[in-house]
Scaffold this active site. Structure first.
Site: not given
Lengths: 692, 578
Positions: A317, A389-390, A528
Site C-alpha cells: 500500500d 464535501a459540498q 488491515d
C-alpha cells in the site's frame, strides 16, 4: 530487524532455558521421539547396538577392545543428545513465552450478556464457556475474555501482553479498530463485544501453540529435505552394511587380517549419514518461527513463513508503507502580483484550524520557510470554515477578510462568485503540479486568487534502496494506491517500485493478485481493512495488521503485532533465511563425508590391506584413534553449529547466483576442509591425553 | 598421437550430436522431418496395427502400465524363442534349447537394455534367436528408454497438464524415425569395412599350419562362425545395447575389422545419448539447458578417456621390470597391451573403454579384466555413478535429470527459495521419486555384490585371487546393477547363481528408476511454471554444471568408495608394492 536479532542472541542462553533444554535432551532419548527423525533414529539404534557390543566386550567375548567399543558407544549417545539439545534449546524459549501468555488469561471470568446491549442481563461465566456469537460486556480493569468484535462503546486497551507495546490503543465499534484480542486488558470505559471464535481457536491459543511448536507440522520444504536425507541415509546404510561381506571376502581371499567389526561399521555409518543437518533440522525451523515472533509477527503455520521466502511479487500500500502517512505541503506558488510571504501568510491563516495532516503541514511549511509563527486566533474574532464535501474548501473569516483554500475548481467557483477571475498563470501552475503527481491546493481571498500550494506525498527515506535490494533478490514490488494514474506514476517513479496499481478498488486488487498467480508468481501483501480481506485471502503470504479488523486478521496467514506494513520485507528475509540455513547445513554435512572416509576407511581395513594406509592423508595415530576422532568430530560439529542453526546463516540480499557462490564457498568448500583439520586436532588431543 | 585421437573423437561427436538432436526434437514434437514423408507412412501403419491414434495422451500411470506391459511381453518372447529355438528355422548349427536360467538372464538382459551376455552368442544361439529375439530387443529396449526420457521432458515442458504423451507413439517414433534409419546406414558402412552379414552357416577353412590339439589329434580345419552380424552390431552400438554377435564382441575381427569400423562404432555409442541432450533443450524451449547437460557429461568423459589412456600407456610394474617396450612408434603403441587388439592399440581401446561404460553400452573392443587396476577403476566408477554420463539412450539423460533435480534442491535451498528446475517447483514428491531412482541402482549393485561375495555359489565363479577377484564380482554387479552390460571378464557368470542374481539386479536397476521417473514426469506436468527472475537459480551456467557433477560424483563416490577400496584401489596398491 537488528534489534530483534540482538534480543534473540542474548536470550538463548538464559539459565532456566538452558537448564530446561538439558533436561529435555535427556527426555528426548525416548525412541518414540527419535523415530520421528529417521537420520537421528539410525544414530540412536547404532548407540544401542554398540552399547550392547560394549557389554559383550566387557564379558570378554567382544569383537573389539572394551575401551574402544565403550568410547564409540558413548560418543554415539553424545551425538543423539547433542541433536536433542539443539531442538530443546530452540523450543525452550517458545515454551517460556507460552507460559507467560497462558498466565495472562488464567481464571478470567466473562460477563455474558443476554442481548447486545450494555444494560442487558449479565451472567458471570468462565471464559472457556463462551461460544462464537455470544455477547459479553467488558469494563475498565477487566481482562478481555475472548477474541471478538466491538458492537458498542469505545475504550482504551492495553495490548502489551500480545504485542509487547505498552502504549494503550483505542478500540471502538465500527470502522477498522473494532477487533479485540482475548488476554488483553481494558484500561478505561466499556465495550460490548460479540465473541468471534470458539474456545481453542482464539488468537492467543494460536500463538501459544505456535511458540510451543505443538502444532508445528513439517513445512513442504522441510518435508522434501527430510525425504532426501532419509534417502541418503538408506544409501549409506547400504554402503556400510555391504562392507561386512566384502570384508569377509577380502580376509578370506587375502588370508590375512580380521573382518571389520560391527562397532567400526556403525561408527562409519554414523559418520556418513547426514547427522549434522539431521540433528539440527527441526531446530532450524523452530528458531526461524521464533525469529518471526521476535519480529512481532505471528504466523498461522510454518508453511506461511516458508512461503514468505518464495515470494516474488510484493504488493505494498502506498500510504504508510512507501510514503509517510499523508501528503505534505512542499512548495508555494504565488499568483502574479502576490508576494510569496503574502501567500504563505494567507495559506497559514486558512489552515490554522485545519487539523488534517495536510493542514498541519501547510502551517509548518509557512513557519519553516517564512518564519511565520502560529497565531492564537481565539482572542481575535475568527470564524473557521470547515471542509465539507459540498464546498470542498476550508478557511477562515477574520476581521472582515475571508481566506479560503481548496481544489482548483472549487476555488474558481468561489472567486467568480465574488466577481473575480482565475488567472491563467495559476491555472498553469495547477496543471504543472498535477502533472508531476502532486496535489495542487489554491488559496484565495474573496475575488483574488493568491496562489497555489503543492501537496506532495513524501516517500520514506531509504525505501528506494530497499526496493533496489528486493529487485536484486528477484522480488518485484507493486504499489497499490487509490490515487489517479498520474499521481501514482509519479510516486512510483520516485520510490523506485517496479509497477503500480492506481485507483485501486478491492476488486482490482484481487484481480491483480490472481493475474500474478496465474503467471506462476507468489504474491505477498499487507492489509488491515475489511475490504482487504478478499485480497488477503487470495495472496500466498498475507500479513494482516494487528490493529486491523477481525475479518482481515482471519483472512491473513500472518499477523503483524506492530501493524507496520514495511514488515513484509523483513518477513520475506526471515523466510529466505530459514531455507538458506537448511541448504547450507545440508551441503556442509555432505561435504564433511569426504574427510571422514579418509579417516575411517584405511583404519577399518588396516589389518587386511595395510597398503590402504596411503589414503590416511591426515596421518592419524592409530586405527582406533582415527575412527574415534571421526566419531567425536561428527558429534562435536553438531554442538558447534547450534548457534548458527538458531541464528540462521548470514543473509545478504543479492541475486541467486551471487548468494549461491558465497554459500558454496563457505559451506561447501569449508565443509570439505574443516573436518580434515578437526579430525586431526582431535586425534592429536586423544594421543596427548593417552586416551587411545 | 593418442590425445589427438581422443580429440578427433570428441570434435566429430559434438556436431553430429547437435544435428541429430535437433532432428529428434522435431520427431517427438510430431513436426515434419527430412525423411518424414517416407517414414511417416511406416509410423502410421504401425500405430494402426497397435490400434493407437497418433494423438493419444496418457496419464503417467497409464504410460507406465503400457511400458511395463510391453516390456513383459518382450521378456516372454525372448525367453520363449531361446527355449524353443531347436523347433524354429535359421538354426544352421542345430543348437538345442538354452538352459532356463541362462534364458531368463538373457531375456531380462535384453529387455532392460543391459545386454549383459552370460552366453556365447555364436555357440548357443540360432540365427533366429539372434535376429528375432536379440536384435528386435536392441531396438525396442532402446526405444523404451527414449520414450521415458521424452515423457519426462514433457513433464518439464507442459504446464498444468494431466498427461505426458503416449508410450506407444513415442516407442514407434523412436524406432521408425531414429533407430531404424541410422542402423541401416551404419550397418551398410560396417559391411563395407568387412563386418559379416549373411544367413549362411559357418565357413570352414583349411589351416595353413595344422596344430595338435589337447588330445593329440592334429587339427587341420577351422570353423569360422558367420551370420547376420553387421545388422546387429549397428543397433547394438546405436541403442547402447552392447550385446555382440560374437562372444568376443567388438574385439572380434569379423565384428569390428579395422580402425575405421572401430571409430564408427565408438562414435555411435555416444551419438544418440549426446543428441538427446540437445533434444531435451529444444523440447523444453531453452537450448542452453541441453548444452549445459551435454557439457557436464563431456566434462567427465574427456578426462576419463585421458586417464585410461595414461594408465594403460604407463604399463605395469611387471612389464617395466621385464623390459617390455613402452615407447610407442608409428607402427606400434606401447604400454599395457594385454587383452587389447593390436589393430586398435591403447588410444582406441581407451576411447572405447570409457565410451562404452560412460554410456550404458557394454560392448568391448578389449578385455577390461586386463586393464591396469586404475585403468579398470575408471570404467567401474563410470558405471557406479549411475550411468548418467551419457548413459543408456534415454535412460542416461533421465538419470542425469534426476541428479539435476537433487542438485537444484540443495542449491535452491541455499539461495533461500523453494527449489525449482526449469520453472517447476521441486517438492516432497519429487524428492521421494528422485531418491528412489538413485536408490535402485545402488541397491542392485551393492546388494548383489554383497550377496555374491558372501555365498560360496558366488565365490566359486571368481577367477583371480585377492582384491582383483573381488573387483570381478563388483564389476559384474556394477554392470548389471546399472544396466550397462559390460563384462570385466574373469568371472564365470553363466551359472544358475549369477544368471539369477544378475538378472534380478538388472530388473531392479531398470524398472525402479523408470517408474520413479514417470511419476516425476506426471507430477511435474501438473505444475505451473514459475517465471524466471533474478532470484531464480540459473541452471545453464558453468557453476551449475560444476555443481551437478559435484553431486553426481559425491553421491557416487560416497556410496562406492568403501567397496572400491577393497577392490581396484587395494589391487592397485598391491600391484605397486609388489
Amino acid at each position: 530487524m537488528s534489534t530483534h536479532r540482538q534480543r534473540a542472541n542474548s536470550t538463548w542462553l538464559r539459565g532456566p532455558i538452558l537448564r530446561g533444554a538439558i533436561l529435555d535432551s535427556a527426555r528426548k532419548l525416548d525412541p518414540r521421539v527419535q523415530a520421528r527423525n529417521p537420520v537421528m533414529f539410525v544414530v540412536w539404534i547404532g548407540a544401542v547396538l554398540t552399547s550392547a557390543l560394549g557389554v559383550q566386550a566387557r564379558l570378554g567375548s567382544g569383537e573389539a577392545g572394551f575401551g574402544f567399543v565403550l568410547s564409540v558407544a558413548s560418543w554415539l549417545w553424545a551425538t543423539v543428545v547433542f541433536a536433542n539439545f539443539a531442538e530443546a534449546l530452540a523450543e525452550g524459549r517458545g515454551k517460556a513465552q507460552a507460559d507467560s501468555l497462558r498466565a495472562t488469561r488464567r481464571d478470567v471470568v466473562a460477563k455474558r450478556l443476554e442481548e447486545a446491549r450494555r444494560d442487558a442481563n449479565v451472567e458471570h461465566v468462565p471464559a472457556p464457556a463462551l461460544r462464537k456469537g455470544d455477547f459479553v460486556l467488558v469494563e475498565a480493569g477487566d481482562v478481555i475474555p475472548c477474541d471478538g468484535e466491538v458492537l458498542d462503546g469505545a475504550a482504551t486497551v492495553d495490548e502489551s501482553a500480545i504485542t509487547g507495546e505498552s502504549a494503550p490503543v483505542v478500540r471502538e465499534s465500527g470502522g477498522d479498530r473494532s477487533s479485540v484480542t482475548g488476554g488483553t486488558r481494558m484500561l478505561s470505559d466499556w465495550l460490548v463485544i460479540r465473541v468471534s471464535v470458539n474456545p481453542g481457536e482464539a488468537f492467543l491459543d494460536r500463538m501459544i501453540a505456535l511458540v510451543e511448536g505443538a502444532r508445528r507440522g513439517k513445512t513442504p520444504n522441510e518435508l522434501a529435505l527430510a525425504i532426501l536425507l532419509a534417502g541418503l541415509t538408506i544409501v549409506f546404510l547400504l554402503a556400510t552394511a555391504t562392507l561386512r561381506p566384502f570384508s569377509e571376502y577380502a580376509v578370506q581371499a587375502r588370508g590375512a587380517g580380521a573382518v571389520v567389526s560391527i562397532t567400526v561399521l556403525v561408527a562409519l555409518l554414523v559418520c556418513l549419514i547426514p547427522t549434522t543437518i539431521g540433528g539440527l533440522l527441526s531446530a532450524i525451523g523452530i528458531a526461524g518461527m521464533d525469529r518471526m515472533i521476535r519480529a512481532n509477527v505471528i504466523a498461522s503455520s510454518g508453511r506461511a513463513v516458508e512461503a514468505a521466502g518464495d515470494v516474488d511479487v510484493l504488493l505494498l500500500d502506498k500510504t504508510g508503507t512507501i510514503t509517510l502517512g499523508n501528503r505534505q505541503a512542499t512548495e508555494f506558488y504565488p499568483a502574479p502580483g502576490v508576494t510569496l510571504e503574502a501567500l504563505a501568510d494567507a495559506a497559514q491563516l486558512a489552515s490554522l484550524a485545519d487539523e488534517t495532516p495536510e493542514g498541519r503541514s501547510i502551517v509548518v511549511l509557512s513557519k519553516e520557510r517564512h518564519g511565520l509563527r502560529e497565531r492564537n486566533l481565539h482572542g481575535l474574532d475568527a470564524q473557521f470554515i470547515r471542509f465539507t464535501a459540498q464546498t470542498r474548501m476550508s478557511g477562515v473569516d477574520i476581521g472582515g477578510r475571508e481566506f479560503r483554500k481548496g481544489a482548483a475548481d472549487a476555488i474558481a467557483d468561489y472567486v467568480s462568485w465574488h466577481g473575480g477571475t482565475f488567472p491563467r498563470e495559476v491555472q498553469e501552475s495547477v496543471r504543472a503540479i498535477a502533472m508531476a503527481g502532486a496535489t495542487p491546493l489554491v488559496v484565495a481571498e474573496k475575488e483574488r486568487v493568491l496562489g497555489t500550494i503543492r501537496l506532495k506525498d513524501v516517500v520514506k527515506g531509504g525505501i528506494r534502496e530497499r526496493f533496489g535490494e528486493l529487485r536484486r533478490m528477484g522480488i518485484k514490488t507493486v504499489m497499490i494506491t487509490g490515487d489517479n494514474h498520474l499521481t501514482a506514476a509519479a510516486i512510483a517513479a520516485e520510490a523506485g517500485v517496479d509497477d503500480f496499481l492506481a485507483q485501486a478498488t478491492p476488486e482490482a486488487k484481487l484481480e491483480l493478485i490472481r493475474d500474478y498467480q496465474s503467471k506462476g508468481h507468489m504474491v505477498a501483501m499487507a492489509g488491515d481493512g475489511t475490504n482487504d480481506a478478499p485480497a488477503l485471502a487470495q495472496a500466498d503470504v498475507a500479513v494482516a495488521m494487528n490493529s486491523g479488523t477481525q475479518a482481515a486478521k482471519e483472512a491473513g496467514n500472518l499477523v503483524d503485532l506492530d501493524s507496520n506494513p514495511t514488515k513484509l520485507i523483513e518477513i520475506v528475509e526471515i523466510g529466505k533465511q530459514i531455507l538458506m540455513t537448511r541448504g547450507s547445513l545440508t551441503t556442509f554435512s555432505l561435504a564433511n563425508d569426504v574427510a571422514k572416509y579418509f579417516a575411517v576407511l584405511p583404519a577399518a581395513f588396516a589389518t587386511t590391506y595395510p597398503e590402504l594406509e596411503v589414503l590416511d592423508v591426515m596421518d592419524l595415530a592409530t586405527p582406533s584413534s582415527a575412527i574415534l576422532s571421526a566419531v567425536i568430530f561428527n558429534a562435536l560439529v553438531i554442538v558447534a553449529l547450534v548457534p548458527l542453526a538458531l541464528r540462521g546463516v548470514a543473509y545478504r540480499p543479492g541475486g541467486a547466483s551471487a548468494v549461491l557462490r558465497l554459500n558454496l564457498i563457505v559451506y561447501g568448500l569449508g565443509g570439505i576442509l574443516v573436518p580434515f583439520l578437526g579430525i586431526k586436532a582431535i586425534d592429536l588431543a586423544l594421543g596427548a591425553l593417552h586416551l587411545v | 598421437m593418442s590425445t589427438l585421437q581422443i580429440a578427433i573423437y570428441v570434435i566429430v561427436l559434438i556436431p553430429a550430436a547437435t544435428c541429430l538432436g535437433e532432428h529428434l526434437a522435431r520427431v517427438y514434437a510430431g513436426e515434419r522431418t527430412f525423411l518424414g514423408p517416407v517414414l511417416g507412412c511406416l509410423e502410421r501403419g504401425l500405430l494402426r496395427i497397435l490400434g493407437v491414434p497418433a494423438s493419444e495422451e496418457l496419464t503417467w500411470k497409464d504410460y507406465g502400465r503400457a511400458l511395463l506391459l510391453f516390456n513383459l511381453v518382450c521378456f516372454v518372447v525372448v525367453y520363449a524363442l531361446q527355449r524353443l529355438q531347436q523347433l524354429l528355422p535359421w538354426n544352421p548349427l542345430g543348437f538345442g534349447p538354452v538352459a532356463p536360467d541362462s534364458a531368463f538372464n538373457t531375456a531380462v538382459s535384453f529387455a532392460t537394455n543391459t545386454n549383459w551376455q552370460g552366453y556365447g552368442g555364436e555357440s548357443t544361439l540360432s540365427y533366429a534367436t539372434q535376429m528375432l529375439a536379440l536384435t528386435v530387443q536392441n531396438f525396442v529396449s532402446a526405444a523404451t528408454g527414449m520414450a521415458v526420457l521424452v515423457a519426462l521432458t514433457r513433464g518439464f515442458a507442459r504446464r498444468g497438464a494431466t498427461t505426458i504423451g503416449s508410450f506407444w507413439v513415442d516407442l514407434v517414433r523412436s524406432v521408425v524415425h531414429v533407430l531404424l534409419p541410422l542402423s541401416l546406414v551404419l550397418a551398410i558402412a560396417l559391411v563395407a569395412r568387412g563386418v559379416v552379414q549373411t544367413l549362411d552357416g559357418p565357413a570352414r577353412v583349411e589351416l595353413l599350419d595344422p596344430q595338435a590339439g589337447v588330445d593329440g589329434v592334429l587339427i587341420t580345419e577351422q570353423t569360422i562362425p558367420l551370420g547376420p552380424a553387421a545388422s546387429q552390431v549397428a543397433i547394438k552400438q546405436l541403442g547402447t545395447n552392447g550385446g555382440g554377435f560374437y562372444a568376443a564382441n567388438s574385439a572380434h575381427p569379423l565384428e569390428n575389422p579395422d580402425p575405421i569400423s572401430n571409430f564408427l562404432q565408438a562414435l555411435s555409442i555416444l551419438w544418440i545419448p549426446a543428441a538427446l541432450c540437445i533434444t531435451f533443450g529444444a523440447l523444453v524451449r531453452d537450448r542452453r539447458q541441453g548444452y549445459a547437460l551435454l557439457a557436464a557429461m563431456l566434462a567427465v568423459l574427456v578426462p576419463c578417456m585421458l586417464l585410461v589412456e595414461v594408465f594403460e600407456s604407463a604399463g605395469t610394474p611387471a612389464l617395466i621390470a621385464a623390459g617390455a617396450g613402452l615407447e610407442s612408434d608409428p607402427g606400434m603403441t606401447g604400454g599395457n597391451l594385454e587383452g587389447k587388439e593390436v589393430r586398435f592399440g591403447v588410444a582406441q581401446s581407451a576411447i572405447w573403454v570409457v565410451a562404452t561404460t560412460a554410456a550404458s553400452n557394454g560392448s568391448v573392443n578389449c578385455m577390461h579384466d586386463s586393464l591396469t587396476p586404475l585403468g579398470g577403476l575408471v570404467p567401474m566408477v563410470l558405471m557406479q555413478i549411475g550411468e548418467v554420463i551419457f548413459g543408456g539412450v534415454g535412460s542416461g539423460l533421465y538419470g542425469m535429470l534426476v541428479f539435476a533435480i537433487v542438485t537444484v534442491f540443495l542449491c535452491g535451498l541455499m539461495v533461500g527459495r523453494t527449489p525449482e528446475y526449469l520453472g517447476k517447483k521441486i517438492g516432497a514428491f519429487e524428492m521421494k521419486m528422485a531418491s528412489l531412482a538413485i536408490l535402485g541402482p545402488c541397491l542392485a549393485t551393492l546388494g548383489g555384490a554383497a550377496f555374491a561375495s558372501a555365498l560360496d555359489a558366488g565365490r566359486v565363479g571368481v577367477q583371480d585371487p585377492g582384491a582383483h577377484g573381488f573387483s570381478e564380482i563388483l564389476y559384474a554387479f556394477s554392470s548389471a546393477g546399472n544396466n550397462n552390460g559390460s563384462a570385466f571378464g574373469g568371472l564365470a557368470a553363466d551359472t544358475p547363481f549369477y544368471n539369477v542374481t544378475l538378472g534380478v539386479a538388472m530388473l531392479i536397476a531398470r524398472y525402479l528408476p523408470i517408474v520413479a521417473v514417470l511419476a516425476l514426469a506426471g507430477s511435474l506436468a501438473r505444475k505451473t511454471a514459475v517465471p524466471v527472475g533474478p532470484g531464480t537459480l540459473p541452471t545453464h551456467t558453468p557453476l551449475f554444471v560444476l555443481l551437478l557433477l559435484g553431486t553426481v560424483l559425491l553421491v557416487g563416490a560416497l556410496t562406492f568408495v568403501p567397496a572400491l577400496a577393497l577392490g581396484p584401489i587395494a589391487d592397485h596398491l598391491q600391484t605397486c608394492s609388489r
